[in-house]
Design a protein around this motif. Structure first.
Motif, PDB file in Angstrom:
ATOM      1  N   GLY A  70     -27.922 -64.872  23.009  1.00  0.00           N
ATOM      2  CA  GLY A  70     -28.509 -65.911  22.166  1.00  0.00           C
ATOM      3  C   GLY A  70     -27.457 -66.643  21.350  1.00  0.00           C
ATOM      4  O   GLY A  70     -27.434 -67.875  21.292  1.00  0.00           O
ATOM      5  N   LEU A  73     -25.108 -69.045  23.273  1.00  0.00           N
ATOM      6  CA  LEU A  73     -25.669 -70.343  23.610  1.00  0.00           C
ATOM      7  C   LEU A  73     -25.718 -71.306  22.432  1.00  0.00           C
ATOM      8  O   LEU A  73     -26.160 -72.446  22.596  1.00  0.00           O
ATOM      9  CB  LEU A  73     -27.091 -70.162  24.165  1.00  0.00           C
ATOM     10  CG  LEU A  73     -27.217 -69.322  25.437  1.00  0.00           C
ATOM     11  CD1 LEU A  73     -28.679 -69.172  25.822  1.00  0.00           C
ATOM     12  CD2 LEU A  73     -26.429 -69.928  26.582  1.00  0.00           C
ATOM     13  N   ALA A  83     -31.774 -72.767  21.069  1.00  0.00           N
ATOM     14  CA  ALA A  83     -31.077 -71.848  21.972  1.00  0.00           C
ATOM     15  C   ALA A  83     -31.494 -70.402  21.714  1.00  0.00           C
ATOM     16  O   ALA A  83     -31.819 -69.659  22.650  1.00  0.00           O
ATOM     17  CB  ALA A  83     -29.570 -72.011  21.810  1.00  0.00           C
ATOM     18  N   ASN A  87     -34.212 -68.478  24.212  1.00  0.00           N
ATOM     19  CA  ASN A  87     -33.671 -67.290  24.865  1.00  0.00           C
ATOM     20  C   ASN A  87     -34.574 -66.078  24.609  1.00  0.00           C
ATOM     21  O   ASN A  87     -34.891 -65.309  25.529  1.00  0.00           O
ATOM     22  CB  ASN A  87     -32.263 -67.028  24.333  1.00  0.00           C
ATOM     23  CG  ASN A  87     -31.597 -65.839  24.987  1.00  0.00           C
ATOM     24  OD1 ASN A  87     -31.178 -65.888  26.128  1.00  0.00           O
ATOM     25  ND2 ASN A  87     -31.492 -64.743  24.247  1.00  0.00           N
ATOM     26  N   LEU A 131     -32.476 -65.999  32.103  1.00  0.00           N
ATOM     27  CA  LEU A 131     -31.626 -66.340  30.965  1.00  0.00           C
ATOM     28  C   LEU A 131     -30.309 -66.967  31.406  1.00  0.00           C
ATOM     29  O   LEU A 131     -29.772 -67.845  30.720  1.00  0.00           O
ATOM     30  CB  LEU A 131     -31.353 -65.092  30.121  1.00  0.00           C
ATOM     31  CG  LEU A 131     -32.573 -64.329  29.599  1.00  0.00           C
ATOM     32  CD1 LEU A 131     -32.137 -63.203  28.668  1.00  0.00           C
ATOM     33  CD2 LEU A 131     -33.531 -65.264  28.879  1.00  0.00           C
ATOM     34  N   LEU A 138     -29.547 -76.275  29.858  1.00  0.00           N
ATOM     35  CA  LEU A 138     -29.788 -76.037  28.441  1.00  0.00           C
ATOM     36  C   LEU A 138     -29.685 -77.332  27.644  1.00  0.00           C
ATOM     37  O   LEU A 138     -28.725 -78.082  27.771  1.00  0.00           O
ATOM     38  CB  LEU A 138     -28.777 -75.027  27.903  1.00  0.00           C
ATOM     39  CG  LEU A 138     -28.985 -74.573  26.462  1.00  0.00           C
ATOM     40  CD1 LEU A 138     -30.196 -73.657  26.370  1.00  0.00           C
ATOM     41  CD2 LEU A 138     -27.745 -73.862  25.944  1.00  0.00           C
TER      42      LEU A 138
END
Length: 464
Positions: A70, A73, A83, A87, A131, A138
């Protein structure tokens, strides 16, 4: 009463999740139960030992995925809330979805699915593929698109993993081929189909800041610490698990040092790139997974970790810009450099390890490859179903081909489905921004009160 355009994309997410969780509650009420408690003392002790030996690994993996990944990102400065939250949401959603599918396919007996910690762990491994894959898109996809992507990817992953491990008999205890390679090329396929042939220009909110890069580097450190648990949790307890932990630590330490060397040499001023450190330091853990429990000298783990870091850094420096320019392929988080290239390198290393195996360096128990003190001609026949060294090496290569081919094709088809306007993909100017879905406290960075309707209308009218 009709839902205003400004709130429709936001209402779609709780509606989707509410229906899913309601259906899951009904499914669990009808079909899911726990194993009956054992009445015999020795059986109770065995179950307790299995729990105490597995649960610490399971908790390590939870920290990896929720906290480490997490934070990794959060390199996008205005997308940190999204993010971390997405996640977290994708992990819980995908794990439950995988638990249902695996239960129906493999553990449905006499109308019941018996739940235990091992089944939950396997479901979490399936969720990891989602993930990783979402890293390719993203910031440019809506939460509903990500959930639909997870819904499609989990059953495809389960089918691919069954073919690779069960049918082909591929050795891949750390998920290098079945998880990292598959998820990478699935995500790239989704990205290519979702954005089609349009070149995505550099977004003004896409450039990391010092604070966002620092937060992402903290995530890298957390992942680095707990990665051996991810690789070793499914190994046979004892020598194989011990060997997997040692090999993973050696490979990751080598990749961390090599990343610093490669990043510094590629920069004209000899400075380090935060992006290289955030990813190259983890490349050794990706590559070593497929051979982690095999009997090989420690220097092989160090060499594999170093090579994986080199290909990761070179990928960020040269290959990613080339793919973006020539193939209009958008890879937001560089998953091809962290998961794809090191994964292919690790799969190749597994072929070499099978072919050149000569002696078990552990000196105690039979390894996956051969008897202690034996050589490659003394393969344990029951271990590979009588295929022999050459046959197993061929299966390792075939497993890599299946993972790449199946994931690319499935990703392209999924990407086409994600282009549906009803999934409310955010327009380009609102990408990489938490304020589209979160109540951001900093009013200076939040859109004005009159922009909400415009955002919703743009999200619905955007023609992907």
């Amino acid at each position: 009463m009709a839902v205003p355009p400004s709130t429709y994309p936001r209402r779609l997410l709780p509606l989707f999740l509410g229906l899913f969780q309601g259906a899951l509650l009904l499914f669990f009420a009808l079909f899911v139960t726990y194993d009956e408690p054992s009445a015999q003392a020795e059986d109770t002790s065995l179950v307790a030992n299995q729990i105490y030996s597995t649960f610490p690994f399971f908790q390590d993996i939870q920290v990896m995925l929720l906290v480490g990944l997490g934070l990794l990102l959060t390199f996008l400065p205005r997308y940190g809330f999204s993010a971390l939250t997405h996640n977290f949401l994708l992990l819980t959603f995908s794990m439950q979805w995988a638990l249902v599918l695996q239960g129906l396919l493999h553990h449905f007996h006499h109308g019941q699915i018996h739940l235990d910690l091992h089944k939950l762990l396997i479901s979490e491994f399936a969720a990891v593929t989602v993930l990783i894959s979402v890293g390719a898109i993203l910031g440019r996809a809506s939460p509903c698109q990500l959930l639909i992507m997870a819904t499609c990817e989990i059953p495809i992953y389960l089918a691919s993993e069954w073919v690779i491990v069960t049918c082909l008999g591929v050795l891949d205890v750390g998920g290098t081929i079945t998880i990292h390679v598959f998820s990478c090329y699935f995500g790239l396929g989704v990205s290519k189909a979702l954005f089609r042939a349009t070149k995505q220009p550099l977004h003004p909110k896409e450039t990391p800041t010092t604070s966002s890069d620092l937060m992402s580097l903290v995530g890298t450190l957390i992942l680095w610490v707990f990665w051996p648990s991810f690789v070793a949790v499914l190994c046979q307890p004892g020598d194989a698990q011990h060997r997997a932990i040692l090999n993973t630590l050696l490979a990751m330490s080598a990749s961390a040092i090599t990343t610093v060397v490669a990043s510094s040499l590629l920069d004209g001023d000899g400075k380090l790139s935060p992006g290289h450190l955030q990813n190259g330091s983890l490349a050794g853990g990706v590559a070593i997974g497929v051979v982690a429990d095999m009997a090989m000298p420690p220097v092989a783990a160090l060499a594999l970790g170093s090579l994986s870091a080199v290909v990761c850094v070179l990928g960020f420096t040269f290959l990613t810009p080339l793919l973006r320019r020539k193939l209009t392929l958008n890879d937001q988080c560089g998953i091809h450099n962290l998961h794809g290239l090191p994964g292919i390198l690790g799969a190749t290393a597994s072929v070499v390890a099978v072919l050149v195996a000569s002696k078990d360096t552990s000196g105690s128990q039979p390894s996956q490859l051969f008897l202690v003190g034996g050589n490659a001609s003394e393969v344990v026949e029951g271990q590979w179903g009588g295929r022999g060294v050459g046959g197993q090496a061929l299966c390792q290569a075939a497993g890599l081909a299946v993972a790449v081919g199946a994931s690319l094709l499935a990703g392209l088809l999924t990407g086409v489905a994600l282009r549906l306007p009803c999934l409310a993909r955010p327009p380009e100017r609102l990408c990489f921004d938490d304020s589209l879905y979160f109540k951001v406290q900093d009013e200076a960075e939040s859109p004005g009160p009159d922009s909400s309707a415009e955002e919703g209308a743009l999200a619905l009218k955007e023609q992907v």
